[in-house]
Design an enzyme around this catalytic site. Sequence first.
Site, short mmCIF file in Angstrom:
data_model
loop_
_atom_site.label_atom_id
_atom_site.label_comp_id
_atom_site.label_asym_id
_atom_site.label_seq_id
_atom_site.Cartn_x
_atom_site.Cartn_y
_atom_site.Cartn_z
NE ARG A 166 -3.42 -2.60 0.13
CZ ARG A 166 -2.89 -3.60 -0.58
NH1 ARG A 166 -1.83 -3.40 -1.36
NH2 ARG A 166 -3.41 -4.79 -0.55
CB SER A 243 -8.57 -0.61 4.99
OG SER A 243 -9.03 -1.81 4.46
CD GLU A 338 -5.49 1.82 2.87
OE1 GLU A 338 -5.30 0.75 3.49
OE2 GLU A 338 -6.31 1.93 1.96
C1 LIG Z 1 -15.49 0.57 -0.17
C2 LIG Z 1 -14.01 0.73 -0.45
C3 LIG Z 1 -13.21 -0.39 -0.60
C4 LIG Z 1 -11.84 -0.27 -0.87
N1 LIG Z 1 -11.08 -1.39 -1.01
C5 LIG Z 1 -9.77 -1.30 -1.28
C6 LIG Z 1 -8.96 -2.47 -1.45
O1 LIG Z 1 -9.45 -3.59 -1.36
N2 LIG Z 1 -7.65 -2.32 -1.70
C7 LIG Z 1 -7.07 -1.09 -1.83
O2 LIG Z 1 -5.85 -1.02 -2.09
N3 LIG Z 1 -7.80 0.05 -1.69
C8 LIG Z 1 -9.12 -0.03 -1.43
N4 LIG Z 1 -9.88 1.11 -1.26
C9 LIG Z 1 -9.23 2.42 -1.34
C10 LIG Z 1 -9.37 3.12 -2.72
O3 LIG Z 1 -10.39 2.57 -3.47
C11 LIG Z 1 -8.07 3.04 -3.53
O4 LIG Z 1 -7.04 3.63 -2.80
C12 LIG Z 1 -8.21 3.74 -4.89
O5 LIG Z 1 -7.05 3.50 -5.67
C13 LIG Z 1 -8.39 5.24 -4.80
O6 LIG Z 1 -8.71 5.72 -6.10
P1 LIG Z 1 -9.38 7.15 -6.29
O7 LIG Z 1 -9.44 7.43 -7.75
O8 LIG Z 1 -10.65 7.24 -5.55
O9 LIG Z 1 -8.26 8.07 -5.63
P2 LIG Z 1 -8.48 9.31 -4.65
O10 LIG Z 1 -9.11 8.85 -3.39
O11 LIG Z 1 -9.15 10.42 -5.38
O12 LIG Z 1 -6.96 9.70 -4.37
C14 LIG Z 1 -6.17 8.85 -3.59
C15 LIG Z 1 -4.72 9.37 -3.62
O13 LIG Z 1 -4.20 9.24 -4.93
C16 LIG Z 1 -3.78 10.51 -5.45
N5 LIG Z 1 -4.11 10.49 -6.88
C17 LIG Z 1 -5.32 10.23 -7.43
N6 LIG Z 1 -5.22 10.28 -8.78
C18 LIG Z 1 -3.93 10.56 -9.07
C19 LIG Z 1 -3.20 10.77 -10.29
N7 LIG Z 1 -3.78 10.68 -11.50
N8 LIG Z 1 -1.88 11.07 -10.20
C20 LIG Z 1 -1.25 11.19 -8.99
N9 LIG Z 1 -1.89 11.02 -7.82
C21 LIG Z 1 -3.21 10.71 -7.85
C22 LIG Z 1 -4.56 11.53 -4.66
O14 LIG Z 1 -3.89 12.78 -4.61
C23 LIG Z 1 -4.63 10.87 -3.29
O15 LIG Z 1 -3.43 11.09 -2.60
C24 LIG Z 1 -11.26 1.01 -0.99
C25 LIG Z 1 -12.07 2.16 -0.85
C26 LIG Z 1 -13.43 2.02 -0.58
C27 LIG Z 1 -14.29 3.24 -0.45
#
Ligand SMILES: Cc1cc2nc3c(=O)[nH]c(=O)nc-3n(C[C@H](O)[C@H](O)[C@H](O)COP(=O)(O)OP(=O)(O)OC[C@H]3O[C@@H](n4cnc5c(N)ncnc54)[C@H](O)[C@@H]3O)c2cc1C
Length: 344
Positions: A166, A243, A338
């Site tokens: 992670r 998480s 996280e």
């Molecule tokens: C119900 C639920 C279940 C989940 N299960 C998991 C799981 O099983 N495993 C897991 O690893 N995660 C899980 N997550 C966490 C999340 O889905 C992941 O971390 C996902 O990759 C975040 O994507 P996002 O587009 O929403 O990013 P955001 O939440 O919008 O951003 C997350 C981070 O990434 C950065 N970021 C976003 N886009 C870019 C880009 N293009 N370039 C540079 N930086 C960027 C942002 O600045 C921020 O720091 C879960 C979340 C939820 C709500």
Amino acid sequence: MRVSYGVPLAPLTTLRIGGQATSLVEFQELADFPDFVEEMRHSPAPPVCLGEGSNVLVGDQGCATPVLRMATRGLRVRETDDRDRVLVEVQAGHPLRDLVETLISEGLVGMEMLAGIPGTTGATPVQNVGAYGQEVSDTLRSVQAWDWELGRRVTLNASECGLGHRTSIFKRSRRWTVLSLLFSLRRAELSTPVTYRSVAEELDVPLGSSVPPAQVAQAVLTVRRRKGMVLDSSEKDRRSIGSVFFSPEVGGPTAARLRDLGAPVARFPDGSTRVSASWLIRQAGFDLNHPLTHGVRISSVHHTLVADEGASAAAFCQAVDIVLRQVLDRTGVLLTPEIDFIGD
Ligand SMILES: Cc1cc2nc3c(=O)[nH]c(=O)nc-3n(C[C@H](O)[C@H](O)[C@H](O)COP(=O)(O)OP(=O)(O)OC[C@H]3O[C@@H](n4cnc5c(N)ncnc54)[C@H](O)[C@@H]3O)c2cc1C
């Protein structure tokens, strides 16, 4: 490129908490990116990236730094000299769930266990997204990013991305904006081996079996839904970021002590031994639905934090602190959040 001012960020995140962005720039077309770079030339700091907001907590005061929302979509499959292997180029704003679905329908194996994880593909390397034994690092070949420090577009091979449990060089750094990604996938009829008991039980197969990828993805979705780990699975617990804490790494004696207590302690793909954070939260005495602070409680189906009406970023941080301290007191294990923070 669409630029808006004074935009509430809460609706753009899954927790639905936080203040306004002074400015929000949204990209549908990567071709517009150079114009944005030009506009940022006089900005003292790089922009804050936002995907689907499923892993962020926005501060109550909002964010004065420009927020950049990647909404670019699309993928391209490239054949290679190896008939069984293809390269898939994906735009950063492409939803991960759509990517996983497409790969499965195209008979491509390597990301089927990631079914149901919300968010954009561009955010996946940030914390080396993973679940049920698969991680983005298994298939990521390279990342195209804008490097705000060097002021140019760069291609980073996966080995240069610092992908760990992670984490990566992108986690909590604003130096790079991920623009597109290249994955290497295998043409195959069966999934990678199922290494998680809950998924194997759902499929009714022995651990280590491979089954058609669509079946694995379905089983993963069923297991995730039970824990509220799919955004549409529970109306009550939908204001979630999954998480809130990393699964903490535990050394030999601690791992043995926790195993004796019945804790799920597992080896992770990076070679580390980790204990489930949700097990620690339960063990520390937090029941399901346990109220923590105003508008923040433990989920009704899983030991993680969720938000309700009236929640604020301050209350969420306070709740994180309460859980962290009680887990340390009662189990001797220190949790690390996280979640990424956006704001001033
Ligand atoms: C119900 C639920 C279940 C989940 N299960 C998991 C799981 O099983 N495993 C897991 O690893 N995660 C899980 N997550 C966490 C999340 O889905 C992941 O971390 C996902 O990759 C975040 O994507 P996002 O587009 O929403 O990013 P955001 O939440 O919008 O951003 C997350 C981070 O990434 C950065 N970021 C976003 N886009 C870019 C880009 N293009 N370039 C540079 N930086 C960027 C942002 O600045 C921020 O720091 C879960 C979340 C939820 C709500």
